[in-house]
Write a protein that holds these residues in place. Structure first.
Motif, PDB file in Angstrom:
ATOM      1  N   THR A 189      87.564 -94.951 -25.989  1.00 43.98           N
ATOM      2  CA  THR A 189      88.950 -94.616 -26.299  1.00 43.98           C
ATOM      3  C   THR A 189      89.830 -95.818 -26.038  1.00 43.98           C
ATOM      4  O   THR A 189      89.378 -96.830 -25.492  1.00 43.98           O
ATOM      5  N   THR A 190      91.101 -95.726 -26.426  1.00 41.57           N
ATOM      6  CA  THR A 190      92.065 -96.800 -26.264  1.00 41.57           C
ATOM      7  C   THR A 190      93.370 -96.232 -25.720  1.00 41.57           C
ATOM      8  O   THR A 190      93.573 -95.010 -25.711  1.00 41.57           O
ATOM      9  N   SER A 191      94.268 -97.112 -25.308  1.00 44.48           N
ATOM     10  CA  SER A 191      95.575 -96.633 -24.848  1.00 44.48           C
ATOM     11  C   SER A 191      96.363 -96.008 -25.993  1.00 44.48           C
ATOM     12  O   SER A 191      97.144 -95.071 -25.775  1.00 44.48           O
ATOM     13  N   PHE A 192      96.176 -96.494 -27.222  1.00 44.07           N
ATOM     14  CA  PHE A 192      96.813 -95.855 -28.379  1.00 44.07           C
ATOM     15  C   PHE A 192      96.316 -94.418 -28.544  1.00 44.07           C
ATOM     16  O   PHE A 192      97.085 -93.492 -28.801  1.00 44.07           O
ATOM     17  N   ASP A 193      94.996 -94.240 -28.391  1.00 42.43           N
ATOM     18  CA  ASP A 193      94.422 -92.900 -28.528  1.00 42.43           C
ATOM     19  C   ASP A 193      94.991 -91.937 -27.506  1.00 42.43           C
ATOM     20  O   ASP A 193      95.212 -90.757 -27.803  1.00 42.43           O
ATOM     21  N   VAL A 194      95.226 -92.417 -26.291  1.00 43.97           N
ATOM     22  CA  VAL A 194      95.744 -91.542 -25.238  1.00 43.97           C
ATOM     23  C   VAL A 194      97.083 -90.939 -25.659  1.00 43.97           C
ATOM     24  O   VAL A 194      97.312 -89.731 -25.523  1.00 43.97           O
ATOM     25  N   ILE A 195      97.979 -91.773 -26.180  1.00 49.69           N
ATOM     26  CA  ILE A 195      99.280 -91.254 -26.613  1.00 49.69           C
ATOM     27  C   ILE A 195      99.096 -90.270 -27.758  1.00 49.69           C
ATOM     28  O   ILE A 195      99.731 -89.209 -27.805  1.00 49.69           O
ATOM     29  N   ASP A 196      98.217 -90.593 -28.684  1.00 49.69           N
ATOM     30  CA  ASP A 196      97.937 -89.693 -29.799  1.00 49.69           C
ATOM     31  C   ASP A 196      97.489 -88.316 -29.324  1.00 49.69           C
ATOM     32  O   ASP A 196      97.924 -87.281 -29.826  1.00 49.69           O
ATOM     33  N   VAL A 197      96.566 -88.311 -28.358  1.00 46.99           N
ATOM     34  CA  VAL A 197      96.011 -87.050 -27.886  1.00 46.99           C
ATOM     35  C   VAL A 197      97.079 -86.221 -27.175  1.00 46.99           C
ATOM     36  O   VAL A 197      97.128 -84.986 -27.323  1.00 46.99           O
ATOM     37  N   ILE A 198      97.952 -86.864 -26.417  1.00 46.05           N
ATOM     38  CA  ILE A 198      99.037 -86.126 -25.757  1.00 46.05           C
ATOM     39  C   ILE A 198      99.906 -85.432 -26.796  1.00 46.05           C
ATOM     40  O   ILE A 198     100.241 -84.241 -26.668  1.00 46.05           O
ATOM     41  N   ILE A 199     100.257 -86.143 -27.839  1.00 45.68           N
ATOM     42  CA  ILE A 199     101.133 -85.561 -28.858  1.00 45.68           C
ATOM     43  C   ILE A 199     100.422 -84.447 -29.615  1.00 45.68           C
ATOM     44  O   ILE A 199     101.004 -83.404 -29.919  1.00 45.68           O
ATOM     45  N   GLN A 200      99.145 -84.649 -29.926  1.00 51.75           N
ATOM     46  CA  GLN A 200      98.391 -83.585 -30.598  1.00 51.75           C
ATOM     47  C   GLN A 200      98.310 -82.343 -29.719  1.00 51.75           C
ATOM     48  O   GLN A 200      98.404 -81.211 -30.211  1.00 51.75           O
ATOM     49  N   GLN A 201      98.142 -82.557 -28.414  1.00 50.77           N
ATOM     50  CA  GLN A 201      98.097 -81.414 -27.507  1.00 50.77           C
ATOM     51  C   GLN A 201      99.417 -80.652 -27.530  1.00 50.77           C
ATOM     52  O   GLN A 201      99.438 -79.415 -27.536  1.00 50.77           O
TER      53      GLN A 201
END
Length: 455
Positions: A189-201
């Motif tokens: 994973t990446t730091s970009f992915d982390v933000i993406d996953v928070i928003i999807q959640q």
């Protein structure tokens, strides 16, 4: 056990209602991962997991226990890149209301993601966010930390088989440019992915009716956090409010006082736009060209500073763009036309202590604040026996303004670099919204500003 996120249980002080927070969106997560669970953790004696989280003064000042145990959660991450690693990877974060679907709160209308700076003090940013947020705002602060922890150490996930869970972490500042988590498991994973996953959640929680009145999600970053937020906003479909995501809320990004930016072509401000002095908020720049120093600064347009991905490494998120110029061009066009990316700059963030020839304002409160001792200070000198400080009041001990050739071709101080970048985006056909707050490199002044409130 009473769930700590029950609205009736909240004890942190709230500012008067009426603050307006921005919304942002992040990279699209495939439908297969659209219901990734977020698991709450309970209190534990483990604290702090890193020196980055050792300063709890901002939290204690607003009446919270410094360990923030009731606000710690483990965000499980999807195996987006089909890594062979089989155990669960999670991202540690702080949140003012549960993200795991066990709380329903119709009062929440906004969510604000506060991204910390290079010091990694996510707890400080979380508590500062709580302090300025009205009760209809969900405050989230992810920790892009320097230590790997287990779910049990972070506080214990609500799962019977979480003992093997391990967290994301970064052994370098690669997170500010969207880089892969370090180093085990690699390419997960990446730091970009982390933000993406928070928003999807958050999108999933709205669709499920848990936070059905959520209207906006804002990602805001200050300093190194601004570097992450601004770079993420270029590439994430979430940040660009991609209609295919069906988010049912608006995403906005607010960027403040970054040390560098990603230019979208090979030009940079002409030398006349990069004078070695404070040029103020009225600074303008109308001329851009390939810098004369390009031959001696070959990395000036490499990723982090530009879109040359020739030597891209440790960033699996960006690999599709590195291999497909049409995809990259399309993404850049989308970003330039995105009206939901905002910029704020401190009008006194103009100090530079480590570049020879730079003329710092000879004003104590600006570049030579009392009761500080900032290092390194190669060329800033002293005023009234006080050393030059270029990152105050974010820190009163470290001079953190980057002065490599890659940064200096963008401007000689943070304010100048920010305005030059605004002119760059406008020259490419953008219609950028930006403004100024009164202060130096000061995240508290950023949050307290009228524009942050309005946006």
């Amino acid at each position: 056990f009473t769930h700590p996120f029950s609205r009736a249980q909240q004890t942190f002080p709230l500012l008067p209602a009426g603050r307006s927070f921005m919304k942002i969106s992040i990279l699209s997560i495939s439908a297969a991962f659209s219901t990734v669970p977020v698991l709450a953790v309970s209190a534990s004696s483990f604290w702090p997991p890193s020196d980055e989280l050792s300063d709890d003064s901002s939290c204690v000042d607003i009446g919270l226990d410094g360990e923030l145990a009731p606000y710690r959660q483990s965000l499980t991450l999807p195996n987006t890149y089909q890594n062979s690693y089989s155990d669960t990877i999670f991202h540690p974060l702080f949140t003012s209301s549960s993200l795991n679907g066990d709380v329903t709160d119709d009062s929440l209308t906004k969510a604000v993601i506060f991204i910390h700076g290079l010091a990694g003090d996510a707890n400080t940013y979380f508590c500062d966010g709580l302090d300025i947020s009205p009760s209809d705002v969900l405050v989230i602060s992810p920790w892009f930390g320097d230590a790997q922890v287990s779910a049990d150490d972070w506080g214990g996930a609500n799962s019977s088989d979480s003992s093997s869970w391990t967290s994301t972490y970064w052994t370098s500042s690669n997170w500010v440019k969207g880089g892969d988590a370090s180093p085990d498991p690699s390419r997960y994973t990446t730091s970009f992915d982390v933000i993406d996953v928070i928003i999807q959640q958050l999108a999933d929680l709205k669709k499920s009716g848990k936070y059905k009145n959520l209207e906006r999600v804002t990602v805001n970053g200050f300093s190194a956090g601004a570097q992450l937020a601004s770079r993420w906003s270029i590439f994430s479909p979430y940040a660009n409010n991609d209609s295919e995501l069906s988010l049912d809320f608006t995403v906005r990004t607010i960027v403040a006082d970054g040390s560098s930016y990603v230019y979208l072509d090979s030009t940079r401000p002409d030398d006349s736009c990069v004078t070695l002095e404070d040029t103020g908020t009225t600074h303008t720049c109308s001329s851009f060209s390939v810098p004369s120093s390009a031959s001696s600064c070959s990395s000036y347009n490499g990723w982090k500073y530009g879109l040359d991905f020739t030597e891209l490494s440790a960033n699996v998120y960006l690999e599709p763009y590195a291999s497909d110029s049409d995809l990259l061009d399309s993404q850049v066009s989308t970003y330039v036309s995105n009206p939901e990316v905002y910029f704020l700059f401190g009008d006194k963030d103009v100090c530079n202590c480590n570049y020879e020839g730079y003329s710092n304002p000879q004003i104590s409160s600006t570049c030579y604040p009392t009761h500080t001792s900032c290092t390194p200070n190669s060329f800033g000198g002293t005023l009234n026996d006080v050393e030059c400080c270029d990152t105050y009041p974010d820190t009163g001990s470290s001079n953190a303004l980057a002065v490599g050739c890659e940064e200096m071709v963008q401007g000689s101080n943070r304010l100048q670099r920010g305005i030059n970048y605004m002119e760059h985006l406008n020259n490419l056909g953008g219609n950028v919204t930006y403004g100024f707050f009164e202060g130096g490199h000061d995240n508290a002044a950023f949050y307290a500003s009228d524009l942050f409130d309005d946006w």
